[in-house]
Write a protein that holds these residues in place. Structure first.
Motif, mmCIF file in Angstrom:
data_model
loop_
_atom_site.group_PDB
_atom_site.id
_atom_site.type_symbol
_atom_site.label_atom_id
_atom_site.label_comp_id
_atom_site.label_asym_id
_atom_site.label_seq_id
_atom_site.Cartn_x
_atom_site.Cartn_y
_atom_site.Cartn_z
ATOM 1 N N PHE A 93 2.221 1.567 6.283
ATOM 2 C CA PHE A 93 3.335 2.874 7.014
ATOM 3 C C PHE A 93 2.869 4.196 5.477
ATOM 4 C CE2 PHE A 93 5.844 -0.881 7.495
ATOM 5 C CZ PHE A 93 6.820 -0.436 8.559
ATOM 6 N N GLN A 94 3.380 5.762 5.625
ATOM 7 C CA GLN A 94 3.125 6.215 4.325
ATOM 8 C C GLN A 94 2.756 5.720 3.252
ATOM 9 O OE1 GLN A 94 4.937 10.228 4.385
ATOM 10 N NE2 GLN A 94 5.532 9.692 6.390
ATOM 11 N N SER A 95 3.942 4.506 2.718
ATOM 12 C CA SER A 95 3.996 3.715 0.746
ATOM 13 C C SER A 95 3.536 2.407 1.450
ATOM 14 C CB SER A 95 5.448 3.722 1.127
ATOM 15 O OG SER A 95 5.811 3.617 1.930
ATOM 16 N N PHE A 96 2.676 2.098 0.809
ATOM 17 C CA PHE A 96 1.922 0.694 0.780
ATOM 18 C C PHE A 96 2.567 -0.560 1.209
ATOM 19 C CE2 PHE A 96 0.073 3.387 -2.371
ATOM 20 C CZ PHE A 96 -0.554 4.351 -1.299
ATOM 21 N N ASN A 97 3.935 -0.527 0.300
ATOM 22 C CA ASN A 97 4.845 -1.818 0.985
ATOM 23 C C ASN A 97 4.479 -3.073 0.149
ATOM 24 O OD1 ASN A 97 6.683 0.304 1.609
ATOM 25 N ND2 ASN A 97 6.569 -0.180 4.173
ATOM 26 N N LEU A 98 3.389 -3.395 -0.717
ATOM 27 C CA LEU A 98 2.813 -4.246 -1.050
ATOM 28 C C LEU A 98 3.721 -5.258 -2.077
ATOM 29 C CD1 LEU A 98 -1.054 -3.153 -1.484
ATOM 30 C CD2 LEU A 98 -0.018 -4.753 0.441
ATOM 31 N N PHE A 99 4.127 -6.679 -1.847
ATOM 32 C CA PHE A 99 5.156 -6.720 -2.971
ATOM 33 C C PHE A 99 4.386 -7.057 -4.373
ATOM 34 C CE2 PHE A 99 5.930 -9.520 1.719
ATOM 35 C CZ PHE A 99 7.342 -8.890 1.543
ATOM 36 N N SER A 100 5.251 -6.387 -4.985
ATOM 37 C CA SER A 100 4.531 -5.830 -6.499
ATOM 38 C C SER A 100 4.351 -7.199 -7.482
ATOM 39 C CB SER A 100 5.354 -5.064 -7.213
ATOM 40 O OG SER A 100 6.466 -5.087 -7.255
ATOM 41 N N HIS A 101 5.182 -7.975 -7.105
ATOM 42 C CA HIS A 101 5.405 -9.740 -7.926
ATOM 43 C C HIS A 101 4.035 -10.349 -7.264
ATOM 44 C CE1 HIS A 101 7.281 -10.375 -4.654
ATOM 45 N NE2 HIS A 101 6.926 -11.547 -4.449
ATOM 46 N N ALA A 142 -6.246 -9.391 -7.612
ATOM 47 C CA ALA A 142 -5.475 -8.671 -8.854
ATOM 48 C C ALA A 142 -3.770 -8.033 -8.044
ATOM 49 C CB ALA A 142 -6.200 -6.625 -8.904
ATOM 50 N N TYR A 143 -3.355 -7.721 -8.994
ATOM 51 C CA TYR A 143 -1.613 -7.776 -8.746
ATOM 52 C C TYR A 143 -1.448 -5.854 -7.655
ATOM 53 C CZ TYR A 143 0.253 -11.349 -10.543
ATOM 54 O OH TYR A 143 0.121 -12.996 -10.516
ATOM 55 N N PRO A 144 -0.737 -5.452 -7.004
ATOM 56 C CA PRO A 144 -1.204 -3.710 -6.705
ATOM 57 C C PRO A 144 -1.108 -2.801 -7.656
ATOM 58 C CG PRO A 144 0.488 -5.489 -5.481
ATOM 59 C CD PRO A 144 0.037 -6.203 -6.544
ATOM 60 N N SER A 145 -0.183 -2.604 -9.324
ATOM 61 C CA SER A 145 0.153 -2.014 -10.039
ATOM 62 C C SER A 145 -1.741 -1.862 -10.477
ATOM 63 C CB SER A 145 0.656 -2.907 -10.631
ATOM 64 O OG SER A 145 0.024 -3.481 -11.449
ATOM 65 N N ARG A 146 -2.234 -2.666 -9.896
ATOM 66 C CA ARG A 146 -3.912 -2.021 -10.456
ATOM 67 C C ARG A 146 -4.543 -1.790 -9.912
ATOM 68 N NH1 ARG A 146 -2.804 -2.524 -16.109
ATOM 69 N NH2 ARG A 146 -5.269 -2.848 -16.126
ATOM 70 N N LEU A 147 -4.545 -1.219 -9.055
ATOM 71 C CA LEU A 147 -5.048 -0.507 -7.276
ATOM 72 C C LEU A 147 -4.614 1.016 -7.455
ATOM 73 C CD1 LEU A 147 -4.606 -4.033 -4.426
ATOM 74 C CD2 LEU A 147 -6.470 -3.730 -6.889
ATOM 75 N N SER A 148 -5.997 1.576 -6.845
ATOM 76 C CA SER A 148 -5.052 2.523 -6.905
ATOM 77 C C SER A 148 -5.002 2.377 -5.266
ATOM 78 C CB SER A 148 -6.829 3.927 -6.720
ATOM 79 O OG SER A 148 -7.427 3.108 -5.495
ATOM 80 N N GLY A 149 -4.431 4.158 -5.620
ATOM 81 C CA GLY A 149 -3.261 4.527 -4.288
ATOM 82 C C GLY A 149 -3.995 3.700 -2.752
ATOM 83 N N GLY A 150 -5.911 4.632 -3.055
ATOM 84 C CA GLY A 150 -6.225 4.181 -1.808
ATOM 85 C C GLY A 150 -6.431 2.618 -1.561
ATOM 86 N N GLN A 151 -7.052 1.463 -2.637
ATOM 87 C CA GLN A 151 -6.613 0.544 -3.034
ATOM 88 C C GLN A 151 -5.849 -0.037 -2.151
ATOM 89 O OE1 GLN A 151 -8.698 0.050 -6.982
ATOM 90 N NE2 GLN A 151 -10.412 -0.099 -5.949
ATOM 91 N N GLN A 152 -4.279 0.195 -2.616
ATOM 92 C CA GLN A 152 -3.317 -0.310 -2.491
ATOM 93 C C GLN A 152 -3.082 0.010 -0.140
ATOM 94 O OE1 GLN A 152 0.389 -0.313 -3.809
ATOM 95 N NE2 GLN A 152 -0.732 0.900 -5.668
ATOM 96 N N GLN A 153 -3.314 1.153 0.055
ATOM 97 C CA GLN A 153 -3.818 1.713 1.525
ATOM 98 C C GLN A 153 -4.076 0.135 2.542
ATOM 99 O OE1 GLN A 153 -1.276 1.726 3.481
ATOM 100 N NE2 GLN A 153 -1.226 4.056 3.938
ATOM 101 N N ARG A 154 -5.656 -0.183 1.948
ATOM 102 C CA ARG A 154 -6.421 -0.661 2.712
ATOM 103 C C ARG A 154 -6.095 -2.069 2.400
ATOM 104 N NH1 ARG A 154 -11.872 0.068 -0.317
ATOM 105 N NH2 ARG A 154 -11.028 1.537 -1.659
ATOM 106 N N ALA A 155 -5.182 -2.991 0.995
ATOM 107 C CA ALA A 155 -4.975 -4.251 1.238
ATOM 108 C C ALA A 155 -4.135 -3.543 2.209
ATOM 109 C CB ALA A 155 -4.316 -4.765 -0.101
ATOM 110 N N ALA A 156 -2.656 -2.920 2.486
ATOM 111 C CA ALA A 156 -2.194 -2.913 3.246
ATOM 112 C C ALA A 156 -2.179 -3.245 4.870
ATOM 113 C CB ALA A 156 -0.999 -1.506 3.303
#
Length: 250
Positions: A93-101, A142-156
């Motif tokens: 998705f546009q937003s990464f929707n990773l579980f923050s916890h 790492a937790y999602p809050s510690r990642l850049s937006g690009g890293q979060q999207q790659r994780a997604a």
């Protein structure tokens, strides 16, 4: 791999999709272009039944999505059967929707263990391989809050691939990213296309579509205006509406 026939979708009195028909072959990359509000994202969500269609049919790998035909009528599948179909369709998705916890690794192994019944060992091994593929092997814990937006999207993307899908859907995956982070995500998608993954991508990245797509579809006001090879649709569009749109975004 995907066949859509006369797909209609309305929200209240607003008809968003007005009879979309298209097909995507196994291993094909199709990019959906068009202005905001043209129905691209809604159509993408109809493919995995996140939105229920009002009329028409969508088939993925030979199976009708969301419905079963019986006695000349369509009957919606039970939620567990719909979820079983969705398990074969990855979506980013546009937003990464990773579980923050959860850590990145925990985000990736959750669905393969719970939905597909993989052992934790299998899921973890596959997750590490996928993280290496998307350049995040060193960020597994790492937790999602510690990642850049690009890293979060790659994780997604890695999370979606962990389900070993037959088809990947991307809904403007770079639209929420800072410009300097877009390249890393597009690089992952480019390698995925080269690997033979069937992909449908809603994007405003025209250069990426020209480079990666086998087929480009231009949508406007809920209809397919023009479709064909990138060199035809992007470089030499035949429809005035396509010409007008591209002249403003290129």
């Amino acid at each position: 791999m995907v066949v859509a026939r006369d797909v209609h979708k309305s929200f209240g009195h607003v008809e968003v999709l007005k009879g979309i028909s298209l097909s995507v072959d196994p291993g094909e990359v199709l990019c959906l272009l068009g202005p905001s509000g043209s129905g691209k994202s809604t159509f993408l969500r109809c493919i995995n039944h996140l939105e229920k269609i009002d009329r028409g049919q969508v088939h993925v790998d030979g199976q009708m999505v969301g419905y079963r035909q019986r006695g000349g009528h369509l009957h919606e599948l039970k939620e567990r059967d719909i979820c079983r179909q969705r398990a074969d369709i990855g979506m980013v998705f546009q937003s990464f929707n990773l579980f923050s916890h959860m850590t990145v690794l925990e985000n990736i192994i959750e669905a393969p263990i719970r939905v597909k019944g993989e052992t934790k060992k299998q899921a973890v091994e596959h997750a590490h391989a996928l993280l290496d593929d998307v350049g995040l092997g060193y960020r597994a814990h790492a937790y999602p809050s510690r990642l850049s937006g690009g890293q979060q999207q790659r994780a997604a993307i890695a999370r979606a691939l962990a389900m070993r899908p037959k088809l990947m859907l991307f809904d403007e995956p770079t639209s929420a990213l800072d410009p300097e982070l877009v390249g890393d995500v597009l690089g992952v998608m480019r390698r995925l296309a080269q690997s033979g993954m069937t992909m449908i991508i809603v994007t405003h990245e025209i250069g990426f579509a020209r480079e990666v797509a086998d087929t480009v579809v231009f949508m406007d006001a809920g209809v397919v205006v023009e479709s064909g090879e990138p060199k035809q649709v992007i470089n030499s569009p035949s429809h005035a509406r396509t010409q007008s749109f591209l002249s403003k975004v290129l």
